[in-house]
Design an enzyme around this catalytic site. Structure first.
Site: not given
Ligand code: AMP
Length: 286
Positions: A31, A33-34, A37, A148, A153
């Site tokens: 969340g 969000l930017h 995202h 990326q 991750q």
């Protein structure tokens, strides 16, 4: 766009969706969000008939001394952004819905999680692989879109998908950056004006390293020295790690060859920043 908060409703939505419409693209997030995202969501929107976004701040991936309590949360804004971006389903479970009180299963990827982020944040990746496994089981996407920006991750999730034989394509999306190269991140909003300027040095150092490699430098120490020069220029930037690694297994290299990833993590004030660049060595010089 539908919003679902319960696992039960998600299951029935998933069954209907599979019958009626083709591939499901999935973008898991915490969340706040930017643009980073949103770039993942746009990519999913282009490539999949149905797009699911999850918003869940996953406590398992935060260490005890980390910033779970002050991690930014803004569900109304997230919902609006998802709707505007053409998301079909926003899955936003509560903590109790996602991890009921008797929850006791964790999922671990071993070797890849030991170094770099894993060394600085020992419980982090187990939290990530546990939440991602649960989300994949719930949403059962055909494609999953990851940034990326969190390169280790990405590789860990790739390994997880491979090891558990999920029939799912993982798509790596480029890092979205601010005007000066700083990778967009939910935590950037906590940087003071001075810290914000300092934060830009990490991507500058990575670019310096990448330029050195592109112009033919193959000795890792030489590349490293050029990057250190930039980060050492400001004593208030604390380097946690800065390494040139094999892009597939993240082992550190002494000589640059093939495709490498330059990984970096620094602390500026209370804020921890990570970033990376992939660099392909031109063959003629390798
Ligand atoms: P988070 O909400 O931080 O867990 O991130 C959710 C997804 O967004 C992950 O796949 C991140 O790698 C990705 N992401 C975060 N920041 C960026 C960025 N600046 N550019 C591209 N992807 C990003």
């Amino acid at each position: 766009m539908r919003v679902i908060h319960s696992v039960r409703n998600l299951h029935s939505w998933r069954r209907k969706q599979e019958l009626l419409h083709g591939p499901i693209g999935f973008v898991p997030t915490m969340g706040a969000l930017h643009d980073g995202h949103l770039s993942l969501i746009h990519r999913a929107r282009k490539r999949c008939r149905t797009v699911v976004v999850s918003v869940f701040v996953n406590p398992l991936q935060f260490g005890e001394a980390e910033d779970l309590g002050r991690y930014p949360r803004n569900f109304p804004a997230d919902r609006r952004l998802c709707r505007e971006a053409g998301v079909d389903l926003l899955f936003a479970p509560s903590l109790e819905e996602f991890y009921p009180s008797n929850f006791q299963t964790t999922v671990t990827v071993n070797r890849l999680t030991q170094r770099w982020e894993g060394e600085s944040r020992p419980t982090h990746f187990q939290g990530v692989t546990t939440v991602v496994t649960k989300l994949f089981c719930l949403v059962r996407p055909h494609r999953a879109f990851f940034g990326q920006k969190d390169y280790q991750q990405f590789l860990v999730v790739k390994q997880l998908i491979h090891d558990l034989n999920w029939d799912l394509r993982l798509i790596r999306c480029p890092t979205v950056r601010e005007f000066d190269g700083l990778a967009v991140s939910s935590r950037n909003r906590y940087l003071s004006a001075d810290e914000r300027v300092r934060a830009g040095l990490l991507s500058k150092a990575l670019r310096q390293g990448s330029d050195a490699i592109r112009t033919g430098v193959r000795n890792v120490r030489t590349v490293q020295a050029r990057m250190d020069e930039i980060l050492d220029s400001d004593p208030d930037v604390h380097v946690e790690y800065l390494a040139i690694c094999d892009s597939k297994n993240l082992e550190p290299l002494t000589k640059v060859r093939g495709t490498v990833v330059i990984l970096g993590a620094v602390r500026v004030g209370n804020i921890r920043l990570i970033d990376n660049l992939l660099v392909r060595c031109p063959r003629s010089q390798g």
